[in-house]
Design an enzyme around this catalytic site. Structure first.
Site: not given
Ligand code: IVH
Length: 685
Positions: A103, A54, A132, A155, A134, A57
């Site tokens: 990240l 609590a 990649e 997560r 995002k 939070d």
């Molecule tokens: S790699 C240790 N790849 O962005 C590396 N994450 O801001 C972990 N996400 O929690 C993530 N696209 O949920 C990775 N191509 C991608 C992603 C990606 C979206 C999300 C992921 C992460 C969050 C971080």
């Protein structure tokens, strides 16, 4: 090519007092971040929390509230950005064997380039990268054992998520068995669940038709669909998945990230076809630039590009910080801008009487949400931007930042558009406004409904008197009925009065009365927060209440006495002193006192003196001669402090039958462990 991370109003237009509040907020935001990080570390790494859930939070809530008010203080490493949402009680907890890290972000080419150079410097040679998209979805971890899907989890906070095994099963692109043969014993796949934009729009149309609440953006829709107690509902939403990595793997080793992605693809898992392996930072920039331009050409929301070092050996060399790998970075696209019609400029009187202008907009989808209002900060800001009713305006929103009106599109200004004038009277009570610095205030502290509603709401809020059932709607009803003119009036509400309100049946009345009654006995710091004293938030209130733990002492305290409290600066002291010397405020305090609201904290009882004085003791396992609570009581009576978890500060651990992990932990830390017989002897000294 660098760009500003977060827009701020120009310095010269900020009022002095506001500036002070900002700097106090900044200091507190930084302090909260450190505190939360520290408690995360205690909890997740040391497994030895110092505060209750609590309390934790509460810290998070305070940080979120401050960041919402001052979005310019949000940093990518803030715990609010890192935490993907605490696990809910609706699902069983799923602990991640390998933490799901976040990240770090790069907001400009410079930052991206600096990261790339840092990587190359650290590894002493040219790295290769995988670029990649995002995906703006929901991070999940899917576990396959010997090729069979066995578990799906969100997560959560990165360490523990929700077990959503059944819901993931309903996503058609997720294979229940991996293709081929010779599967690793364990393969945990990490990816992003999302709802395609078209499906999102269709879902919202459907919800609207049924008169139900719609989702603000595809991400929320995906999260809402995935966290359904009934997997049948999840199944009815066309969720998709892109896999972007692995977590725990047993029985297979990889050399490159690109090899992992190829392997996942080959085994039948969905991998975004837009992933590219590149050989230089130049190519990374090209990829980012291309997708920044064409982010809307695909049927799913993306908010940036993730760049990862391809060679696993280099990834291992680079390692990770506590929250993010050093071998990957998220390049975030710049804030999105859209134009829309500014229908009207309105003003709102807040809790402190400050009157803020804001824009009513023709709803526009920008930066991932539909925006229909945006703050205009103050009169000077409206003048500086020269936005007028009827203007077509540029609206900007970057991910987590509140939407803002950038300015008008002058070429589209209607010929009759007039400069906007700040109202002379309070929109709520009609009393003439007074200007202090850049801001207008309504001086009608006691009689302004808007101020009263805001105050009542903050008085009852979770961070103050915590009256759960007194929300905004009820507050408005109570004020409109004329029963509540100040927060003290809530303590004289009767059952008969409440029964007159629409929607108030026996159960609801009982709940409100019970919650109100319970709030009379809150610690003093909560009362201090609730009293709406300038500069006194959660933290200051706690510091004050520790030094001066009663209203009586606060009333009598000289200015120097308040100033002398560690952590209280001269401005805060002045504000507190003035508040406790204002006749109207003293009347309110008297009213609260008469209503039975607690006015002082009990001094903590000194621990009894005994053979265990000064010792910190932990008890684990079952004892034969007494119950656990009796043992704890006996230890306390002998002067000991009884703790619930083992740390280096623990003097000894009493180990009964079938001891839990506390025993292992004590041994790990080299803390003395004793059996029941020894404990009984020590109790007697
Ligand atoms: S790699 C240790 N790849 O962005 C590396 N994450 O801001 C972990 N996400 O929690 C993530 N696209 O949920 C990775 N191509 C991608 C992603 C990606 C979206 C999300 C992921 C992460 C969050 C971080």
């Amino acid at each position: 090519m660098g760009r500003k991370r977060r827009p701020e109003p120009p310095a010269e237009e900020r009022h002095e007092a506001e500036e002070r509040r900002r700097s106090e907020a900044k200091r507190r935001v930084e302090e909260l971040r450190d505190l939360i990080d520290y408690h995360n570390y205690r909890y997740h790494v040391l497994d030895d929390p110092e505060v209750s859930d609590a309390e934790y939070d509460e810290l998070m809530r305070e940080l979120r509230a401050l960041e919402e008010e001052f979005p310019e203080f949000i940093t990518p490493d803030s715990p609010t950005q890192r935490v993907g949402g605490a696990p809910t009680e609706l699902f069983a907890p799923a602990r991640h064997r390998v933490p799901m890290l976040s990240l770090d972000n790069a907001f400009s080419w410079e930052e991206l380039s600096a990261w790339g150079k840092r990587v190359e410097r650290a590894v002493g040679r040219q790295a290769e990268f995988v670029c990649e998209l995002k995906i703006d979805g929901l991070a999940v971890a899917l576990t396959y054992e010997d090729g069979a899907y066995v578990r799906g989890a969100t997560r959560g906070d990165g360490y523990v998520g929700d077990d959503i095994t059944a819901n993931i099963r309903t996503i058609r692109s997720v294979p229940m068995r991996l293709r081929g043969t010779g599967h690793p014993k364990v393969l945990e796949v990490r990816g992003e669940v999302y709802l395609p934009i078209k499906a999102f729009e269709e879902l919202n149309d459907e919800l609207r038709d049924k008169g139900q609440k719609t989702f603000a953006n595809p991400r929320n829709a995906a999260a809402g669909s995935l966290r359904q107690k009934d997997p049948g509902v999840t199944a009815s939403r066309p969720l998709r998945l892109w896999c972007h990595g692995v977590g725990a793997v047993e029985g297979r080793r990889f050399q490159r990230h690109s090899e992992i992605l190829d392997y996942l693809k080959e085994r039948g898992l969905p991998v975004d076809p837009n992933v590219r392996r590149v050989r230089s930072l130049e190519e990374v920039f090209d990829y980012c630039e291309r997708w920044q331009r064409s982010r809307h050409s695909i049927d799913y929301e993306i908010d940036g590009v993730v760049v990862k070092v391809d060679q696993i050996a280099l990834q291992e060399e680079l390692g990770a910080t506590s929250h993010a790998p050093r071998w990957a970075i998220a390049y975030k696209f710049p804030p999105e801008e859209r134009t829309t019609l500014l229908r009207e400029i309105g003003v709102h009187t807040g809790r402190t009487g400050m009157v803020t202008p804001f824009a009513f907009l023709e709803p526009v989808f920008v930066g991932g949400v539909t925006v229909s209002t945006a703050t205009l900060h103050n009169e000077d800001e409206v003048k500086r931007k020269d936005v007028r009713e009827g203007d077509t305006v540029i609206v900007r929103r970057a991910g987590d930042v509140i939407p803002e009106v950038v300015g008008p599109v002058l070429s589209k200004r209607p010929p009759n558009a007039k400069p906007w004038k700040f109202p002379k009277k309070c929109p709520s009570c009609g009393v003439a406004l007074v200007r202090k610095g850049a801001y207008w205030f309504c001086p009608n502290k006691a009689g302004c409904p808007s101020q009263n509603i805001e105050w009542l709401f903050s008085f009852a809020s979770r961070g103050a008197m915590d009256i759960d059932s007194l929300g905004y709607k009820t507050g408005i009803q109570l004020i409109e009925m004329g029963w509540v003119k100040d927060p003290a009036d809530i303590y004289s509400l009767t059952r008969e009065q409440l029964a007159q309100l629409p929607g108030f049946k026996e159960k609801k009345i009982e709940k409100l009365l019970t919650a109100t009654l319970a709030s009379k006995d809150r610690p003093i710091w909560r009362l201090l927060v609730a009293l709406n004293i300038r500069h006194v938030g959660w933290h200051v209130a706690q510091v004050l209440a520790r030094a001066l733990p009663s209203v009586g002492r606060l009333k009598k305290a000289r200015l120097e006495e308040i100033e002398a409290v560690e952590g209280i600066g001269p401005e805060i002291a002045q504000s507190v002193y003035e508040w406790f010397h204002d006749k109207e405020n003293l009347r309110l305090l008297e009213k609260l006192r008469k209503a039975g609201v607690r006015m002082e904290d009990e001094e903590p009882e000194p621990l009894p003196e005994g053979p265990l004085t000064g010792k910190t003791v932990v008890i684990t396992g079952g004892l034969v001669s007494m119950s656990r609570s009796e043992a704890e009581q006996a230890a306390r009576e002998a002067g000991a402090r009884v703790a619930s978890s083992v740390s280096k500060k623990t003097d000894f651990v009493v180990v009964g039958e079938n001891p839990g992990s506390k025993y292992d932990r004590a041994r790990q830390l080299g803390v003395e462990t004793i059996d029941e017989q020894d404990f009984l002897k020590r109790l007697k000294g």
